[in-house]
Write an enzyme that holds these catalytic residues in place. Sequence first.
Site, PDB file in Angstrom:
ATOM      1  N   ALA A   1       8.238  46.376  -1.642  1.00 17.80           N
ATOM      2  CA  ALA A   1       9.360  45.689  -2.291  1.00 17.80           C
ATOM      3  C   ALA A   1       9.034  44.221  -2.553  1.00 17.80           C
ATOM      4  O   ALA A   1       9.285  43.707  -3.653  1.00 17.80           O
ATOM      5  CB  ALA A   1      10.618  45.807  -1.430  1.00 17.80           C
ATOM      6  N   GLU A   2       8.471  43.539  -1.570  1.00 17.85           N
ATOM      7  CA  GLU A   2       8.166  42.123  -1.750  1.00 17.85           C
ATOM      8  C   GLU A   2       7.069  41.918  -2.785  1.00 17.85           C
ATOM      9  O   GLU A   2       7.101  40.952  -3.548  1.00 17.85           O
ATOM     10  CB  GLU A   2       7.778  41.461  -0.430  1.00 17.85           C
ATOM     11  CG  GLU A   2       7.569  39.966  -0.602  1.00 17.85           C
ATOM     12  CD  GLU A   2       7.735  39.170   0.674  1.00 17.85           C
ATOM     13  OE1 GLU A   2       7.630  37.928   0.589  1.00 17.85           O
ATOM     14  OE2 GLU A   2       7.970  39.755   1.739  1.00 17.85           O
ATOM     15  N   THR A   3       6.117  42.829  -2.834  1.00 19.51           N
ATOM     16  CA  THR A   3       5.071  42.743  -3.842  1.00 19.51           C
ATOM     17  C   THR A   3       5.676  42.801  -5.237  1.00 19.51           C
ATOM     18  O   THR A   3       5.380  41.961  -6.104  1.00 19.51           O
ATOM     19  CB  THR A   3       4.045  43.886  -3.652  1.00 19.51           C
ATOM     20  OG1 THR A   3       3.414  43.721  -2.378  1.00 19.51           O
ATOM     21  CG2 THR A   3       3.003  43.884  -4.756  1.00 19.51           C
TER      22      THR A   3
ATOM     23  N   VAL B   1       8.841  47.454   2.909  1.00 19.18           N
ATOM     24  CA  VAL B   1       9.189  46.063   2.627  1.00 19.18           C
ATOM     25  C   VAL B   1       8.026  45.351   1.932  1.00 19.18           C
ATOM     26  O   VAL B   1       8.245  44.542   1.019  1.00 19.18           O
ATOM     27  CB  VAL B   1       9.641  45.330   3.910  1.00 19.18           C
ATOM     28  CG1 VAL B   1       9.910  43.859   3.634  1.00 19.18           C
ATOM     29  CG2 VAL B   1      10.880  45.995   4.491  1.00 19.18           C
TER      30      VAL B   1
END
Length: 145
Positions: free
Chosen positions: A65-67, A62
Amino acid sequence: MTDAPQTTGTAHLDDLGLQLEGTLIERMGIEVLEATPERLVATMPVEGNTQPYGLLHGGASVVLAETLGSIGAGLHAGPGRIAVGLDINATHHRAARSGVVTGTATLLSAGRTLVSYDIVVTDDTGRRTCTSRITCLLREAVPGA
């Protein structure tokens, strides 16, 4: 992250004024390989990002992904604007025990105030380990911040 140029296309990470030293991105070993508002690619080592059973921690996927989604949204936002996460979700399909995982973010929707990306994380053999989606809010940057 390295000091080498880490983008392709016309958008550049340097234009975002990101301070990566000492951040979670650096601690997780995330390396951005490609970054445009439409598509981003980064890698992250499994080693050092595992849970007690020796598997890649779901939270690490996650973070990757958020990066990617946040950087992409920032590139879309342009100068004088910032991106902040509103929503992220993830489905973990299989475990990774070693090597490197690769995250590929693809733009789903980009407007004046919201940007959404689909992110696929794969292992060294190309098998999907995680699917994520992120939506970011675009706002004006706070002066002097």
